[in-house]
Design a protein around this motif. Structure first.
Motif, PDB file in Angstrom:
ATOM      1  N   CYS A  53      -6.397   5.082   5.722  1.00  0.00           N
ATOM      2  CA  CYS A  53      -6.331   3.753   6.311  1.00  0.00           C
ATOM      3  C   CYS A  53      -6.946   3.834   7.694  1.00  0.00           C
ATOM      4  N   CYS A  89      -6.727   1.457  10.044  1.00  0.00           N
ATOM      5  CA  CYS A  89      -6.219   0.388  10.907  1.00  0.00           C
ATOM      6  C   CYS A  89      -6.060   0.915  12.336  1.00  0.00           C
ATOM      7  N   CYS A 142       0.844  -2.875   9.124  1.00  0.00           N
ATOM      8  CA  CYS A 142      -0.353  -2.744   8.288  1.00  0.00           C
ATOM      9  C   CYS A 142       0.111  -2.650   6.842  1.00  0.00           C
ATOM     10  N   PHE A 146      -1.515  -1.593   4.311  1.00  0.00           N
ATOM     11  CA  PHE A 146      -2.051  -0.439   3.586  1.00  0.00           C
ATOM     12  C   PHE A 146      -1.299   0.856   3.887  1.00  0.00           C
ATOM     13  N   CYS A 147      -0.796   0.986   5.122  1.00  0.00           N
ATOM     14  CA  CYS A 147      -0.149   2.256   5.476  1.00  0.00           C
ATOM     15  C   CYS A 147       1.219   2.055   6.108  1.00  0.00           C
TER      16      CYS A 147
HETATM   17 ZN   LIG Z   1      -3.049   1.002   8.168  1.00  0.00          ZN
END
Ligand SMILES: [Zn+2]
Length: 295
Positions: free
Chosen positions: A237, A239, A270, A272-273
């Motif tokens: 990720c 981010c 976030c 995604f993570c």
């Molecule tokens: Zn992330």
């Protein structure tokens, strides 16, 4: 350690990729705390996204593979960079379903049998490329195969598998993608169809200790192959606080002012993570100022 291999047959008629996604999917499982069926659904989609992403041409290109069906999973979102490093999240990580009639994790039951598969390729042009096809089975591999045929006019064979252990960790996960290149002849197609029909599930091959390259060499044993790439793909990720700030700014000044007034600290996670970013009211108001100054 290499977990990916891409080959081309010497006659140029067949391109093939294989990925051992065990580490990638295990990391996704730990981040999102998915149930076994959702580990399988997310893992298959991540493996597909990684292989499709590794076919992108420029280093800054990205590929989004999204599956949205009418099942309880609430969709799967995955993104790959041009190297095939992936990230993703499920709509609902907690779906729990009985095994299907074949005694397997019921991925189609979780995804649903009606819905769409969307591929967005951001090739850093004015507009991204967007391809969308209906879900055909909800098992993901068939859905990706259908997309490649209908939307990209590339006859392909896609196999994806995730084997979940008793403690819910990922025992093996991976996939392969075989594509006919323009000019492929009938004999090539026949040989490939035979090889694909007679191969064991990809997780079984990985359990036998075969590497992605071994899997491709076995599938294409009737052909002379040239290895184009060996490498390692990861769950990644990218981010950052700056990126989250840009998302906040895109909400507009009014919305940010409301947030700043309502709570002392705004927390943005976030997806995604699950990394958390905290913004104080003052920091949010500073963003509003920078927005106003930019106008
Ligand atoms: Zn992330």
């Amino acid at each position: 350690m290499d977990n990916f291999c891409k080959v081309l047959t010497k006659d140029g008629m067949v391109r093939a990729l294989a990925l051992d996604a065990t580490e990638i999917v295990e990391q996704a499982r730990r981040i999102h705390e998915t149930t076994p069926v959702m580990t399988a659904a997310l893992g298959r989609t991540l493996a597909a996204a990684s292989m499709l992403g590794s076919l992108l041409k420029s280093p800054k290109d990205t590929l989004t593979l999204q599956i949205k069906g009418d099942g309880p999973a609430g969709g799967i979102m995955t993104v790959s960079d041009a190297e095939g490093n992936v990230r993703g999240y499920p709509g609902n990580p907690d779906v729990d379903l009985p095994l299907n009639e074949k005694g397997k994790l019921d991925v189609a039951g979780a995804i649903g049998r009606e819905g769409t598969l969307t591929v967005i390729k951001d090739l850093n042009l004015k507009e991204p490329y967007i391809g969308r096809t209906p879900i055909v089975s909800g098992e993901i591999a068939e859905d990706v195969t259908h997309y490649l045929m209908v939307s990209e006019q590339t006859p392909s064979a896609v196999a994806l598998g995730v084997l979940v252990d008793r403690d819910w960790s990922v025992k093996k996960a991976g996939g392969f993608l075989i594509q006919l290149m323009p000019g492929a002849d009938e004999l090539t197609i026949t040989k490939l169809e035979w090889a694909i029909a007679h191969t064991a599930p990809v997780t079984e091959l990985l359990e036998q200790g075969l590497s992605p390259e071994d899997i491709l060499r076995r599938l294409l044993e009737e052909f002379e192959v040239e290895v184009l790439e060996r490498g390692e793909k990861c769950y990644r990720c990218d981010c950052s606080r700056e990126r989250v700030e840009r998302v906040l700014i895109s909400m507009g000044a009014k919305e940010l002012e409301t947030l700043a007034r309502e709570q002392e600290v705004t927390e943005v996670g976030c997806q995604f993570c699950t990394q958390k970013y905290r913004f104080t009211s003052e920091e949010l108001l500073n963003l509003v100022d920078s927005l106003r100054n930019a106008e």
